[in-house]
Design an enzyme around this catalytic site. Structure first.
Site, mmCIF file in Angstrom:
data_model
loop_
_atom_site.group_PDB
_atom_site.id
_atom_site.type_symbol
_atom_site.label_atom_id
_atom_site.label_comp_id
_atom_site.label_asym_id
_atom_site.label_seq_id
_atom_site.Cartn_x
_atom_site.Cartn_y
_atom_site.Cartn_z
ATOM 1 C CG HIS A 186 -0.707 -8.773 0.289
ATOM 2 N ND1 HIS A 186 -0.289 -7.459 0.223
ATOM 3 C CD2 HIS A 186 -2.028 -8.755 -0.028
ATOM 4 C CE1 HIS A 186 -1.311 -6.688 -0.103
ATOM 5 N NE2 HIS A 186 -2.376 -7.455 -0.269
ATOM 6 C CE1 TYR A 242 -3.033 -3.042 0.403
ATOM 7 C CE2 TYR A 242 -3.226 -2.601 2.748
ATOM 8 C CZ TYR A 242 -3.546 -3.362 1.640
ATOM 9 O OH TYR A 242 -4.383 -4.439 1.785
#
Length: 322
Positions: A134, A49
């Site tokens: 992830h 992010y």
């Protein structure tokens, strides 16, 4: 297996990392503060992010809070490496940040340990509570299960993290991970929502059976369910919504309106009600948005709404837990 208490609503910090648009640092801090003031104590971030920006902003905010008062999760599997960027290019993976860092898939134990160490440096915190692998299905699901998950188990055994899991958009991939490792929690993105529930058939019963918690994210289906009135140009899976999906969302909104309920409130509370769900994690782009989200999660919803949704074929009776 043990998952820290997360609360019904968690804060997803992708937007804090400049997802789709730049966010001023003061606005980011104020948004995090508004979430805290609304009672949120679980914050989820990731190196992905904003190429570390989200972790830095979340860590800076939480640095002023007692460590025992909050839970933070981050992700592993993508390590960040600095690169030359003489042209000032911007990131090409959806974040409005300089492309002076690249993501590299690394499911090895060394890569997982490095990722956690780097995240601790960026956040400035003394520990990470939950570490998720992830998007392994985006890169190499088999390698993720075979290499990364055993490495995460070792980190948990060593006490470097309290809980471990996997975050993905695919219910099928998450099911393989739950079957392949001793996980505490998974992050399920967009696969159990008021609009559609592909995770309900096999994945969620398996999680209940094995005591694996679920952090439910993407519950607005790319914003399709995020407003009381569904716009004609709404997105679904990050693309313009097909006609049949748009019609279904509008039917959900119309039924909610008949009972004086906003569609986003019904979407949030439906997503939280399944007994396998530990928390619903939602992002925000400004303080008012997260305050409104918390209010919607606490809103009173008449049971008759769920009955009406079932009678109209918009839900099945076995999925009504509210």
């Amino acid at each position: 297996m043990s998952v820290p208490e997360l609360g019904r609503l968690g804060f997803g910090a992708a937007g804090i990392g400049n997802l789709n648009r730049a966010m001023d640092s003061d606005v980011a801090a104020a948004t995090l503060a508004a979430g805290w003031d609304a009672g949120i104590r679980y914050f989820d971030t990731a190196p992905h992010y904003g190429l570390g920006l989200s972790e830095r902003r979340v860590g800076a905010f939480l640095a002023g809070k007692p460590r025992e008062d909050f839970v933070i999760s981050t992700k592993v599997g993508r390590v960040l490496e600095s690169v030359e960027n003489p042209s000032g290019a911007r990131d090409e993976q959806g974040f409005d940040v300089p492309a002076d860092t690249v993501r590299r898939w690394d499911p090895s134990e060394a890569g997982i340990r490095r990722s956690i160490e780097d995240s601790l440096t960026r956040t400035g915190l003394n520990r990470i509570d939950i570490a998720y692998l992830h998007d392994p299905d985006v890169y190499d699901l088999e390698a993720g299960i075979r290499k990364a998950l055993p490495a995460l188990v070792k980190l948990r055994e060593e006490g470097l993290v309290s809980a471990i899991g996997v975050g993905a958009n695919s219910a099928k991939a998450l099911r393989e991970c739950v079957l392949g490792a001793d996980l505490d929690i998974i992050m399920l993105a967009g696969r159990y929502t008021l609009l559609e529930q592909p995770g309900a058939a096999d994945l969620m019963p398996l999680c209940l059976e094995r005591g694996v918690g679920i952090a439910n994210v993407g519950v607005y289906n790319s914003g399709l369910l995020a407003r009381p009135v569904v716009p004609e140009d709404a997105n679904y899976n990050y693309e313009p919504a097909p006609a049949d999906i748009l019609a279904r969302a509008k039917a959900l909104a119309a039924c909610c309106d008949e009972f004086g309920v906003e569609l986003p409130a019904a979407a949030l509370q439906f997503a939280a009600a399944h007994p396998a769900v530990s928390t619903v994690v939602v992002g925000a782009s400004n303080p008012d948005q997260i305050t409104q989200t918390a209010a919607r999660m606490a809103a009173q919803i008449p049971p008759e709404l769920w009955t009406a949704l079932v009678s109209r074929g918009l839900l099945t009776e076995d999925l009504v837990f509210a």
